[in-house]
Design an enzyme around this catalytic site. Structure first.
Site, short mmCIF file in Angstrom:
data_model
loop_
_atom_site.label_atom_id
_atom_site.label_comp_id
_atom_site.label_asym_id
_atom_site.label_seq_id
_atom_site.Cartn_x
_atom_site.Cartn_y
_atom_site.Cartn_z
N SER A 149 2.67 1.69 4.06
CA SER A 149 3.80 1.00 3.44
C SER A 149 5.01 1.92 3.39
O SER A 149 5.45 2.40 4.43
CB SER A 149 3.38 0.51 2.05
OG SER A 149 4.36 -0.31 1.47
N ASP A 318 1.30 -10.34 6.67
CA ASP A 318 2.22 -9.50 5.88
C ASP A 318 3.63 -10.08 5.96
O ASP A 318 4.21 -10.16 7.04
CB ASP A 318 2.19 -8.07 6.42
CG ASP A 318 2.93 -7.07 5.53
OD1 ASP A 318 3.70 -7.50 4.65
OD2 ASP A 318 2.73 -5.87 5.75
N HIS A 351 0.24 -7.77 2.88
CA HIS A 351 0.66 -6.37 2.95
C HIS A 351 -0.35 -5.43 2.32
O HIS A 351 -0.55 -4.31 2.81
CB HIS A 351 2.02 -6.23 2.25
CG HIS A 351 2.59 -4.84 2.32
ND1 HIS A 351 3.04 -4.29 3.50
CD2 HIS A 351 2.79 -3.90 1.36
CE1 HIS A 351 3.49 -3.07 3.27
NE2 HIS A 351 3.35 -2.81 1.98
#
Length: 383
Positions: A149, A318, A351
């Site tokens: 991330s 995501d 995500h």
């Protein structure tokens, strides 16, 4: 608001002053980190993990801190990141409130928390700070840098700004630049915090704390961390039992998904400093790896010629860091001559899949790291 420091944390003191990319400097700054495994004789078996926005350095349990870490199933003896082979370092990012210097830390010039006096924070600052930690631990070259991330952003900045610092790279749900949708979501999160009267231009304390703003910000975040597919499968349109509702509150919680978000947010609000949240959030919006090349991300990635191998993983569901961003990273690394494998995971969790989808992400990392040479002079294996 005080910092939240895990019991097994170690600290590394950054050079003082430490210059920041967007201006200003820090004095007496430090990074919080934890390690697992043992560094070999030539310091060639080190893996650096750069986490996302909210995790601390406690990625896995240890003797010093036996609590399960946020990636406990990934790191340890016999696990995908096998600490019998690798020396693993996880660093809490600069600007956080989990032990590294950030807005909640004490400013040595005043003896008070920095708050909004903290210099403007960039992803590049996090990368530069991490590079000092790596060198300070006696590591000339990492075997691998793993970024998740926001950490995927920081890992790319580290590789671009410090050529040769790693032989291989794993980028998970990362991005080479922020996209408008992500910027818009983070803008709303920051606005929710800033519009809470208790935020008080960053001058809050535990008695007058922007809890409502942080709750809303966290709910917005959690909604984007998972996918609509998971929300539907997990909660559907299930309503709360009558005794679980607050019928005295107009438009109060009625659905199970609402209760989940409320509980998740309430657990978070006092565990993370609001000003740190604002700084870290904005740093992601500002990030654009191609900034120094006229906005051409591919041109920058093509310069990373010292990188031998890479694994880039995206998740099809995501919405926060959509899969085309990982495809862009993989294409750019290939153009640099880096042997790059790209995986598009069908995980329904969106995500955050890399935190919970052990069945897919564990084998992917284990297989890739098996191909990474233990020593700098060893040839890599083909997966």
């Amino acid at each position: 608001m005080s910092e939240h420091i895990p019991p097994g944390t170690a600290w590394y003191s950054l050079p003082s002053p430490f210059p920041m990319k967007r201006g200003g400097q820090l004095h007496g700054a430090r990074l919080a980190y934890e390690t697992w495994g043992r560094l070999n004789a030539d310091a060639s078996n080190a893996i650096l993990i750069l986490p996302g926005m909210s995790p601390d350095a406690h990625a896995a349990h240890s003797e010093a801190d036996p609590r399960p870490g946020w990636w406990d199933w990934m790191i340890g003896p016999g696990k995908p990141i096998d600490t019998r082979r690798w020396f693993v370092v996880c660093v809490n990012p600069l600007g956080s409130c989990k032990g590294s210097t950030g807005p909640a830390s004490i400013d040595p010039a005043t003896g008070q928390p920095y708050r909004l006096r903290f210099p403007e924070l960039s992803i590049e600052d996090m990368a530069d700070a991490a590079s000092h930690l790596v060198r300070g631990l006696g590591i000339t070259q990492l075997a691998c840098v793993v970024g998740n991330s926001m950490g995927g952003m920081a890992a790319l900045a580290l590789l671009a700004r410090h050529p040769g610092i790693a032989r291989s790279h794993v980028n998970i749900c990362g991005a080479a630049r922020a996209l408008p949708f992500s910027i818009a979501i983070r803008s709303l999160q920051r606005e929710a915090i800033r519009l809470d009267p208790h935020w008080n231009d960053g001058q809050y304390d535990d008695q007058a704390y922007p809890e409502t703003g942080m709750r809303i910000a966290r709910k917005l975040g959690v909604i984007t961390y998972r996918s609509a597919l998971e929300w539907d499968g997990r909660f559907g349109r299930v309503r709360l039992d009558p005794e679980q509702r607050d019928d005295d509150t107009p438009f109060g919680l009625e659905f199970e998904v609402e209760r989940y978000l409320e509980g998740h947010a309430r657990r978070f609000v006092r565990a993370f400093d609001p000003n740190s949240y604002l700084y870290l959030s904005r740093s992601m919006d500002w990030f654009d790896l191609g900034e120094s090349h006229g906005g051409d991300v591919h041109a920058v990635l093509a310069t990373l010629t010292g990188l031998r191998q890479a694994l880039v993983i995206g998740v099809k569901t995501d919405i926060l860091f959509p899969i085309q961003q990982q495809e862009e990273i993989a294409a750019g690394l290939r153009s640099a001559g880096c042997q790059t494998r790209f995986l598009a995971m069908p995980s329904p969790q969106g995500h955050d899949a890399f935190l919970v989808d052990e069945a897919r992400f564990g084998p992917a990392l284990a297989e890739f790291l098996h191909t990474v040479p233990l020593h700098a002079h060893d040839p890599g294996k083909v997966a």
